[in-house]
Motif scaffolding. Structure first.
Motif, mmCIF file in Angstrom:
data_model
loop_
_atom_site.group_PDB
_atom_site.id
_atom_site.type_symbol
_atom_site.label_atom_id
_atom_site.label_comp_id
_atom_site.label_asym_id
_atom_site.label_seq_id
_atom_site.Cartn_x
_atom_site.Cartn_y
_atom_site.Cartn_z
ATOM 1 N N ALA A 97 0.785 -1.159 -0.162
ATOM 2 C CA ALA A 97 -0.325 -0.373 -0.253
ATOM 3 C C ALA A 97 1.006 1.264 0.218
ATOM 4 O O ALA A 97 1.337 1.930 0.613
ATOM 5 N N VAL A 98 0.278 1.930 -0.947
ATOM 6 C CA VAL A 98 1.756 3.102 -1.220
ATOM 7 C C VAL A 98 0.505 4.744 -1.027
ATOM 8 O O VAL A 98 -0.627 4.933 -1.978
ATOM 9 N N ASP A 99 1.070 5.534 -0.263
ATOM 10 C CA ASP A 99 0.519 6.295 -0.415
ATOM 11 C C ASP A 99 2.179 7.670 -0.754
ATOM 12 O O ASP A 99 2.730 8.598 -0.371
ATOM 13 N N TRP A 100 1.306 7.937 -2.433
ATOM 14 C CA TRP A 100 2.673 9.061 -2.507
ATOM 15 C C TRP A 100 1.656 10.216 -2.970
ATOM 16 O O TRP A 100 1.039 10.600 -3.741
ATOM 17 N N GLY A 101 2.493 11.588 -1.988
ATOM 18 C CA GLY A 101 2.253 12.768 -1.975
ATOM 19 C C GLY A 101 2.925 13.481 -2.777
ATOM 20 O O GLY A 101 4.417 13.726 -3.501
ATOM 21 N N ARG A 108 4.903 6.876 1.246
ATOM 22 C CA ARG A 108 5.317 6.457 2.450
ATOM 23 C C ARG A 108 4.579 4.918 1.930
ATOM 24 O O ARG A 108 3.789 5.264 1.132
ATOM 25 N N GLY A 109 5.014 3.991 2.593
ATOM 26 C CA GLY A 109 4.786 2.817 1.903
ATOM 27 C C GLY A 109 4.256 1.800 3.664
ATOM 28 O O GLY A 109 5.050 1.647 4.428
ATOM 29 N N CYS A 151 0.170 -4.574 -6.016
ATOM 30 C CA CYS A 151 0.187 -2.574 -5.243
ATOM 31 C C CYS A 151 -0.517 -2.125 -5.883
ATOM 32 O O CYS A 151 -0.889 -1.604 -7.015
ATOM 33 N N LEU A 152 -0.936 -1.086 -4.666
ATOM 34 C CA LEU A 152 -2.077 0.221 -5.535
ATOM 35 C C LEU A 152 -1.847 1.343 -4.535
ATOM 36 O O LEU A 152 -0.513 1.784 -3.887
ATOM 37 N N ILE A 153 -1.318 2.128 -5.581
ATOM 38 C CA ILE A 153 -0.547 3.462 -5.180
ATOM 39 C C ILE A 153 -2.333 4.478 -5.094
ATOM 40 O O ILE A 153 -2.848 4.850 -6.212
ATOM 41 N N SER A 154 -2.226 5.787 -3.850
ATOM 42 C CA SER A 154 -3.250 6.381 -4.085
ATOM 43 C C SER A 154 -2.319 8.124 -3.611
ATOM 44 O O SER A 154 -1.324 7.996 -3.519
ATOM 45 N N GLY A 155 -3.228 9.026 -4.138
ATOM 46 C CA GLY A 155 -2.724 9.718 -4.082
ATOM 47 C C GLY A 155 -2.383 10.608 -5.447
ATOM 48 O O GLY A 155 -2.581 11.130 -5.431
#
Length: 299
Positions: free
Chosen positions: A6-10, A15-16, A62-66
């Motif tokens: 799970a990835v939060d790419w802002g 962050r992962g 993998c899922l990436i949000s942001g």
């Protein structure tokens, strides 16, 4: 699925978290590699450098949000129109690598013909609903651009954006008011913050109340070190003043601890009942989306 990356790419950070098949966090990592630090065409390289050892494992999805899904990001994920829940969001993923790596779309809505958008917050909201067992409610995500989100029947029905954090930075750094304040904010002065909130709630608007930072300093009624906290109270109080918020309203706050603590204190002056969540909302949102998708895990 054996594991989810799970990835939060802002905008400013990456962050992962590695989650097991039950959604439990096994490991977390954070890097100062927000999308603004990544040159066009280098997103795959940065991703591999940060997470190759996790995504390379058999059965890892993998899922990436942001903001990785913005026009300035890795791959644009078009906005999904509200109302939207897990099913609508899952159906509009942007696939970086079919069956293995996907980017979550942001959401859009309109108010009187004017569009509004979010990226990343939708995942946090949907995760919060799962964590708290909610179907309806009001959720606030403080930040540079704060989001007020209305949820009905487990779906994001509507939301609106407030540029609170950005206005604080502009006033703090680039206005006449900055001359009255020290170079750094220092520790939060909660009494000064509460005083700023109180004035904002009873005042006529930020264009008027903001000048009190200057006059309180000019007449020696507030020490310079206290003024950043006071100004923070003014801008957050203004955000809350502008909303219809009957006493006893239940609010879920999602975000960094220090920022949600400020909002909780401000909301308490409106007699709101507050719950707070942090990064766990993002991870739960991405994990639940992964369960919704049912991709070909061996692709």
């Amino acid at each position: 699925m054996k594991q989810l990356l799970a990835v939060d790419w802002g905008t400013s950070s990456l962050r992962g978290a590695l989650l097991d098949s039950e959604g439990r966090v096994l490991k977390e990592r954070s890097f100062p590699r927000g999308i603004l630090t990544v040159a066009s065409g280098d997103f795959a390289t940065v991703f591999e450098a940060c997470f190759a050892h996790w995504i390379g494992a058999t059965g890892t999805f993998c899922l990436i949000s942001g903001m990785a899904g913005s026009k300035q990001g890795w791959l644009e994920a078009p906005y999904c129109a509200c109302p939207a829940g897990f099913d609508e969001v899952a159906s509009q993923l942007a696939w970086v690598k079919a069956g293995r790596i996907a980017i979550v779309p942001g959401l859009s809505c309109e108010h009187e013909g004017i569009p509004d958008v979010m990226r990343g917050e939708e995942t946090q909201v949907l995760g919060a609903l799962q964590l708290l067992g909610l179907q309806d409610g009001l959720l606030i995500l403080p930040g540079t651009h704060s989001k007020w989100v209305s949820v009905r029947g487990g779906r994001i029905e509507d939301f609106s954006t407030r540029m609170t954090g950005e206005f604080y930075a502009l006033l703090r750094q680039h206005s006449l008011l900055a001359r009255s304040m020290p170079d750094t904010d220092g520790e939060v002065d909660w009494a000064a913050f509460d005083e700023g909130v109180a004035l904002a709630l009873r005042g006529a608007g930020l264009l008027q109340t903001a000048f009190s930072v200057r006059t309180l300093s000019l007449f020696g009624r507030m020490a310079a070190a206290r003024l950043p906290s006071y100004l923070s109270g003014l801008v957050i109080g203004e955000e809350i003043r502008a909303r219809d918020l009957p006493g006893g309203t239940k609010v879920v706050l999602i975000g960094a601890e220090l920022l949600t603590e400020r909002y909780e204190r401000a909301l308490q002056q409106r007699q709101a009942v507050v719950q707070r969540l942090g990064a766990e909302a993002t991870w739960r949102g991405l994990w639940t989306l992964a369960q919704t998708i049912h991709p070909s895990w061996d692709a």
